[in-house]
Write an enzyme that holds these catalytic residues in place. Structure first.
Site, PDB file in Angstrom:
ATOM      1  N   ARG A  97      -3.602 -10.255   5.008  1.00  6.65           N
ATOM      2  CA  ARG A  97      -4.186 -10.240   3.659  1.00  6.65           C
ATOM      3  C   ARG A  97      -3.126  -9.683   2.707  1.00  6.65           C
ATOM      4  O   ARG A  97      -2.744  -8.523   2.809  1.00  6.65           O
ATOM      5  CB  ARG A  97      -5.456  -9.385   3.638  1.00  6.65           C
ATOM      6  CG  ARG A  97      -6.174  -9.331   2.296  1.00  6.65           C
ATOM      7  CD  ARG A  97      -7.423  -8.471   2.380  1.00  6.65           C
ATOM      8  NE  ARG A  97      -8.124  -8.421   1.105  1.00  6.65           N
ATOM      9  CZ  ARG A  97      -7.875  -7.545   0.138  1.00  6.65           C
ATOM     10  NH1 ARG A  97      -6.908  -6.627   0.306  1.00  6.65           N
ATOM     11  NH2 ARG A  97      -8.548  -7.556  -0.999  1.00  6.65           N
TER      12      ARG A  97
ATOM     13  N   LYS B  76       0.820  -1.213   0.000  1.00  6.36           N
ATOM     14  CA  LYS B  76       0.000   0.000   0.000  1.00  6.36           C
ATOM     15  C   LYS B  76       0.853   1.261   0.000  1.00  6.36           C
ATOM     16  O   LYS B  76       2.051   1.239   0.263  1.00  6.36           O
ATOM     17  CB  LYS B  76      -0.951  -0.014   1.199  1.00  6.36           C
ATOM     18  CG  LYS B  76      -2.125  -0.967   1.011  1.00  6.36           C
ATOM     19  CD  LYS B  76      -3.160  -0.826   2.115  1.00  6.36           C
ATOM     20  CE  LYS B  76      -4.392  -1.674   1.797  1.00  6.36           C
ATOM     21  NZ  LYS B  76      -5.410  -1.579   2.877  1.00  6.36           N
TER      22      LYS B  76
END
Length: 274
Positions: free
Chosen positions: A255, A221
């Protein structure tokens, strides 16, 4: 802690990995990469062989500012793939990444075993009813607003305190619908500034007072690659470093895009916790 996934009891005393399968053309890291059936099956097989316990499949990009996709388009992208994956991998534990009850219902009917809802039921009042009908584990994430405007909602007096209130209210609503297995996702990158993401990661162990499994989604991210002045494609090393921090602070599900690297983190962390 355990999760009941289609009759399989998953023990979370050792953290588990959830591999990401994006079916969207515009996801920040792998948008458009898995659009053909052969590519999808190959990638899912790879993630399972590398140790993923769950596969999370989504057809609606939730990156900041992503274009909205209507329900019909989301359904047409995801339901055929869920059906194919269940047939190709009979033991697969599929999570469906959606905030729409209609999409969740269709995918659960095809054999998916978990609902992963970035809106925690706030975008669709029927979501809790669908999850309760199927009696599957439910992942609820912290977010304010929508993916289109969430980065305009980053004002907090105390982020952790407000998150605890948010989750307590959503958990109570879910329990009213007799949803048994609940996982919380702090929502890194969702309605949070870069600095808030790091403060949250540092203090994430405080969320353990909710006594529920914590899922962490930080893989590649912007909170990683912007700090390092890299691209998402170059952010695996940074992701791995922060995965270890997340595990130390209570994460029970990672995740991720890169299953093998995450599994190595879990193995090393296991030695540190013995």
């Amino acid at each position: 802690m355990t999760l009941n996934c289609n009759g399989n009891l998953i023990d979370l005393s050792t953290p588990k990995v959830m591999g990401i399968l994006n079916l969207t053309p515009d996801s920040f890291y792998d948008g458009g990469k898995y659009r053909e059936e052969r590519q999808i099956l190959t990638q899912v097989e790879k993630m399972l062989l590398e140790g993923a316990t769950f596969i999370d499949v989504g057809a609606y990009s939730s990156r900041p500012g992503a274009a909205a996709v209507n329900t019909e388009e989301e359904l047409s992208r995801i339901t055929p793939i869920v059906s194919k994956l269940v047939k190709a991998f009979p033991d697969i534990i599929l999570s469906v990444d959606t905030f729409r009850s209609q999409v969740a219902d269709a995918c659960l009917g095809e054999g998916a075993a978990i609902v992963n809802d970035i809106a925690a039921g706030l975008q669709d009042p029927q979501m809790f009813k669908v999850v309760a009908k199927h009696q599957v584990p439910y992942i609820m994430m912290h977010m304010k607003g929508t993916p289109q405007n969430m980065q305009q909602h980053t004002d907090y007096k105390n982020l952790i305190t407000e998150m605890l209130f948010y989750f307590s209210e959503r958990i109570a609503k879910a329990r009213e619908h007799h949803i048994n297995d609940i996982i919380i996702d702090p929502g890194f990158g969702f309605s949070k500034t870069l600095e808030q993401n790091y403060s949250l990661l540092q203090k994430m162990d405080l969320l353990q007072t909710l006594n529920l499994p914590i899922l962490v989604g930080i893989s590649r991210k912007s909170m990683i690659y912007k700090v390092l002045d890299k691209t998402p494609q170059e952010a695996l090393n940074g992701t791995t470093a922060l995965h270890m921090v997340a595990l130390r602070n209570g994460a029970q599900i990672l995740r991720v895009h890169d299953v093998e690297a995450a599994m190595e983190c879990i193995r090393l962390n296991d030695l540190l916790t013995k």
